[in-house]
Each structure stands twice: as C-alpha cells, then as structure tokens.
Write a protein that holds these residues in place. Sequence first.
Motif, PDB file in Angstrom:
ATOM      1  N   ARG A 198     -12.542  20.353  -3.364  1.00  0.00           N
ATOM      2  CA  ARG A 198     -13.150  20.941  -4.624  1.00  0.00           C
ATOM      3  C   ARG A 198     -14.962  19.619  -4.658  1.00  0.00           C
ATOM      4  O   ARG A 198     -15.804  20.141  -5.274  1.00  0.00           O
ATOM      5  CB  ARG A 198     -12.650  20.192  -5.730  1.00  0.00           C
ATOM      6  N   ARG A 199     -14.343  18.657  -3.632  1.00  0.00           N
ATOM      7  CA  ARG A 199     -15.219  17.798  -3.697  1.00  0.00           C
ATOM      8  C   ARG A 199     -16.636  18.320  -2.588  1.00  0.00           C
ATOM      9  O   ARG A 199     -17.427  18.310  -2.286  1.00  0.00           O
ATOM     10  CB  ARG A 199     -14.930  16.006  -2.866  1.00  0.00           C
ATOM     11  N   ARG A 220     -25.379  10.287  -9.128  1.00  0.00           N
ATOM     12  CA  ARG A 220     -24.770  10.184 -10.077  1.00  0.00           C
ATOM     13  C   ARG A 220     -23.295  11.622 -10.411  1.00  0.00           C
ATOM     14  O   ARG A 220     -22.201  10.644 -10.985  1.00  0.00           O
ATOM     15  CB  ARG A 220     -25.750   9.946 -11.239  1.00  0.00           C
ATOM     16  N   ALA A 221     -23.944  12.681 -10.393  1.00  0.00           N
ATOM     17  CA  ALA A 221     -22.961  13.527 -10.621  1.00  0.00           C
ATOM     18  C   ALA A 221     -21.728  13.416  -9.920  1.00  0.00           C
ATOM     19  O   ALA A 221     -20.193  13.042 -10.519  1.00  0.00           O
ATOM     20  CB  ALA A 221     -23.015  14.817 -10.212  1.00  0.00           C
ATOM     21  N   LEU A 222     -21.482  13.215  -9.118  1.00  0.00           N
ATOM     22  CA  LEU A 222     -20.104  12.880  -7.277  1.00  0.00           C
ATOM     23  C   LEU A 222     -19.920  12.119  -7.752  1.00  0.00           C
ATOM     24  O   LEU A 222     -19.077  11.171  -6.620  1.00  0.00           O
ATOM     25  CB  LEU A 222     -20.504  13.218  -6.203  1.00  0.00           C
ATOM     26  N   ARG A 223     -20.740  10.555  -8.481  1.00  0.00           N
ATOM     27  CA  ARG A 223     -20.692   8.763  -8.286  1.00  0.00           C
ATOM     28  C   ARG A 223     -20.235   8.396  -6.782  1.00  0.00           C
ATOM     29  O   ARG A 223     -19.411   7.647  -6.494  1.00  0.00           O
ATOM     30  CB  ARG A 223     -19.214   8.394  -9.645  1.00  0.00           C
ATOM     31  N   GLY A 281     -23.388  12.749  -2.591  1.00  0.00           N
ATOM     32  CA  GLY A 281     -23.671  13.727  -3.058  1.00  0.00           C
ATOM     33  C   GLY A 281     -25.230  13.822  -2.913  1.00  0.00           C
ATOM     34  O   GLY A 281     -25.827  14.578  -2.994  1.00  0.00           O
ATOM     35  N   GLY A 282     -26.066  12.465  -3.083  1.00  0.00           N
ATOM     36  CA  GLY A 282     -27.782  12.550  -2.689  1.00  0.00           C
ATOM     37  C   GLY A 282     -27.601  12.926  -1.496  1.00  0.00           C
ATOM     38  O   GLY A 282     -28.619  13.329  -0.926  1.00  0.00           O
ATOM     39  N   GLY A 284     -27.768   5.529  -5.009  1.00  0.00           N
ATOM     40  CA  GLY A 284     -26.524   5.889  -5.705  1.00  0.00           C
ATOM     41  C   GLY A 284     -24.723   4.688  -5.387  1.00  0.00           C
ATOM     42  O   GLY A 284     -25.566   4.208  -4.807  1.00  0.00           O
ATOM     43  N   PRO A 285     -24.235   4.540  -6.029  1.00  0.00           N
ATOM     44  CA  PRO A 285     -23.112   3.903  -6.510  1.00  0.00           C
ATOM     45  C   PRO A 285     -22.255   3.633  -4.931  1.00  0.00           C
ATOM     46  O   PRO A 285     -21.805   4.770  -4.493  1.00  0.00           O
ATOM     47  CB  PRO A 285     -22.280   3.953  -7.554  1.00  0.00           C
TER      48      PRO A 285
END
Length: 137
Positions: free
Chosen positions: A19-20, A66-69, A73-74, A123-124
């Motif tokens: 899924r990721r 932010r969506a993928l934490r 993602g970014g 991102g985190p």
Amino acid sequence: MSDRTSSLLTQPPRPPSGRRIAALLGLFVLGAVVALAGALVQAGWFPAGLLLALAGEAGLCLGASRALRSRSGGVAAAAGWTLAVVLLTTSRPEGDFLFAAGSGSYLFLLGGIAVAVICATLGPGRQPDGGPGRLGT
C-alpha cells in the motif's frame, strides 16, 4: 535513554508495504500532473499564475509528507514534479516547446525546485514509538 528506545533506534527500517509503494507511485504521478498544470498556468496569468503554480506544488509536497507521515511522500511528489518539468523543457524536432525564454519560466523552474526541496525536508523524520516524553529525563 531506555533500552527500548535505543533498540528501536538501532533497528533497520522495515521494507515498505504494498500500500505504501502504491501511495508513493500515486504521489509521483500526481506530482507530474501538478507540474503540467503549473506549466500551463504560470505563463497564462503572470505573475499570479506563477504564484498559484508554486503554491500548488508546495501544497502537494507538504501534504504528501504529512499524509504519509514521512519525508518519502514529499520526495515522491517532488521527484514526479521535477521529472515532468525536465521532460517539458526539452524542445521537439518540430520546434515546439512549452516554456518560453522569459523570466516567468525560469522562476517557475528554479523556484519550483527550491519549493520541492524545502517542502520535502519539512516532513517528519523517523521517530521511535512511544509517548511525547522528553529524551534524557
């Protein structure tokens, strides 16, 4: 640090799930779509179009992080944006091209790369599981 925290920090990262990987590929494609839309908008409504195109890219990269934490993602969205813009800048044998040789096009290209790098690094990062306690206490 406790033994649990130190063992979490020394463990290698797990391989990404299916899924990721699908989410990252989707963000890559979405980055390319945002680049194409930005390329068309930035020249049509200069200077508001340029700001709109860069804001759209910033929203995508920051929202993906932010969506993928995670920063991945970014980075995926920024990579899709960058690849699409580079492919759009090449001229064809017929002489067709999408970007004119003006300041707006250069600001879109260079400013977009800068925005992508900034938003992808905001991102985190990888954090150990647990409560929001302070380290070292």
